[in-house]
Scaffold this active site. Structure first.
Site, PDB file in Angstrom:
ATOM      1  N   HIS A  80      10.833  -1.696   8.201  1.00  0.00           N
ATOM      2  CA  HIS A  80      10.723  -0.350   7.638  1.00  0.00           C
ATOM      3  C   HIS A  80      11.831   0.556   8.168  1.00  0.00           C
ATOM      4  O   HIS A  80      12.501   1.260   7.401  1.00  0.00           O
ATOM      5  CB  HIS A  80       9.352   0.242   7.974  1.00  0.00           C
ATOM      6  CG  HIS A  80       9.203   1.683   7.566  1.00  0.00           C
ATOM      7  ND1 HIS A  80       9.141   2.077   6.245  1.00  0.00           N
ATOM      8  CD2 HIS A  80       9.132   2.826   8.307  1.00  0.00           C
ATOM      9  CE1 HIS A  80       9.020   3.402   6.188  1.00  0.00           C
ATOM     10  NE2 HIS A  80       9.027   3.876   7.421  1.00  0.00           N
ATOM     11  N   THR A  94       4.828   2.732   9.286  1.00  0.00           N
ATOM     12  CA  THR A  94       4.765   1.913   8.074  1.00  0.00           C
ATOM     13  C   THR A  94       5.046   0.450   8.397  1.00  0.00           C
ATOM     14  O   THR A  94       5.996   0.138   9.103  1.00  0.00           O
ATOM     15  CB  THR A  94       5.813   2.416   7.062  1.00  0.00           C
ATOM     16  OG1 THR A  94       5.610   3.806   6.894  1.00  0.00           O
ATOM     17  CG2 THR A  94       5.685   1.691   5.736  1.00  0.00           C
TER      18      THR A  94
HETATM   19 CA    CA Z   1       4.049   7.254   9.392  1.00  0.00          CA
END
Ligand code: CA
Length: 427
Positions: free
Chosen positions: A143, A359
């Protein structure tokens, strides 16, 4: 040291458990709910049955375990969590025993069952913890690399600190809501590409972030740190976590102090906290960390967890499409490192604090954990099973995240966190 006896994979319960349920007797998560016409209680769940822990305590089923009288008759789990891991373990062990197929004590007492057991669709789930502090990490290398490539420099996607520090920031705890609570599209400032002045209005780049969060136990006094090797004593359990993000607001505001209004309007979490003890059979080794980390961040062995994650997107009135399949095991920084880093300066933690992972993107395009990555900053719309296309989340869309572990014999899951995005409030 209290043994964890509640994970015995051969144990079955006298409470029915549907096939592929996230909640076999080996799970025994903790939550808070309100039965119909009754008072708020803390509880657990087996199959599709919610179990009232305060009623069990009042009926004497926790005899021999040192507990405050009202520890389960609370509207949050914080007091229970503050009792520490030996007590969490004793309670799960007792529940495993009590609901074991071969234990007749409660199985044969229908009057008591009527006070303790409720179909899950007859209870309303509530926030399981009072979150005093919420921290969001940024610990998935996939991410962080994707975002760095889009927002900064593809050649130097990771900032120089990223492989040395589990990067994080303090978020807003009071806007964390549970599954089923709708959120409104936020409004704010944004700078359109090529424009020379910002504009104000509803976000046009609403996004989810597929995350998991861990809930902490009672920490040490201010000034004292929790070492990586003792971190497990201070982590109660985990939930699936959707850290909603307004990308246009975020992009314009985040330099130099980081996330603010693009994040603090709401985060959503699954209602049952699955304990680290229940997740223990699914431990795996994390990615190799290169360069080596500083000594206070060193961990060895299995510190990651093999937790399957998926994101479903449902346009209003239509059917769901699964748009991402990821896994918590991809995390570059593990929980023990996150907690050790968080407290290395003497920062305190409280029972019930929430620490989100950041994430969780996997290595392939279908495993990315945000629309920002799935649509590559809006340049590549994704097509849903319904034929609809999306670059970001539209009004009326429902985002559903699920998480579960399986090893062929036991499945331990989190249920889901489901949130519908409503239009911005007009005023
Ligand atoms: Ca976040």
């Amino acid at each position: 040291m209290i043994e964890n006896q509640a994970n015995d994979p051969s144990r079955t319960s006298w409470i029915p458990v549907p096939e592929n349920s996230d909640f076999p007797i080996q799970n025994l998560p903790f939550g808070v709910f309100i039965p119909e016409d009754d008072i708020i209680t803390t509880g657990t769940r087996i199959g599709d049955t919610a179990i009232d822990l305060s009623a069990l305590q009042q009926l004497g089923y926790f005899k021999g375990i040192d507990l405050p009288d009202d520890v389960f008759l609370q509207d949050t789990l914080n007091d229970f969590i503050a009792l520490g891991r030996p007590t969490w373990r004793r309670i799960r062990n007792r529940l495993a025993e009590l609901f074991d197929e071969n234990n007749m004590t409660l199985k044969a007492n229908v009057a008591h069952q009527n006070q303790v057991l409720f179909p899950v669709d007859h209870v309303q789930m509530l926030m399981p913890v009072f979150v005093q502090d919420y921290t969001d990490f940024y610990s998935s290398i996939e991410h962080a690399t994707n975002v760095g490539m889009m927002f900064r420099d593809p050649e130097n996607a990771l900032l120089p600190n990223w492989k040395h520090i589990p990067v994080g920031y303090h978020g807003r705890s009071s806007s964390i809501v549970i599954s089923g609570v709708d959120l409104h599209r936020p409004k704010g400032q944004r700078m359109a590409p090529g424009a020379d002045a910002p504009t104000f209005g509803p976000s046009v780049r609403m996004d989810f972030e597929l995350e998991m969060a861990f809930v902490t136990g009672e920490g040490k006094p201010l000034g004292h740190r929790i070492k990586a090797e003792e971190a497990d004593e201070y982590i109660f359990g985990m939930v699936v976590f959707n850290d909603w993000s307004a990308r246009d607001i975020q992009k314009w505001e985040y330099v130099p102090l980081g996330p603010f209004l693009g994040k603090n309007f709401g985060s959503s979490m699954s209602p049952w906290v699955v304990t680290m003890d229940a997740l223990a059979p699914f431990k795996v080794e994390g990615p190799q960390q290169d360069p080596p980390v500083l000594p206070y961040l060193e961990t060895t062995g299995k510190n990651n967890y093999d937790i399957h994650l998926e994101v479903g997107l449902t346009p209003e009135g239509k059917t769901e499409s699964v748009i991402s399949r990821s896994n918590y095991k991809y995390m570059y920084w593990n929980q023990r490192q996150q907690l050790a880093h968080h407290t290395v300066n003497g920062c305190n933690i409280n029972a019930g604090d929430m620490m989100a992972s950041g994430t969780i993107s996997g290595p392939t395009k279908d495993s990315y954990g945000s629309m920002l990555e799935l649509s590559w900053a809006g340049k590549e719309p994704i097509t849903l099973g319904t034929g609809d296309t999306r670059t970001f989340i539209e009004d009326g869309d429902t985002v559903t995240m699920r998480g579960w572990c399986t090893n062929g014999t036991t499945r331990i899951g989190f249920g889901e966190v489901r949130t519908r995005l409503l239009p911005a409030i007009e005023d």
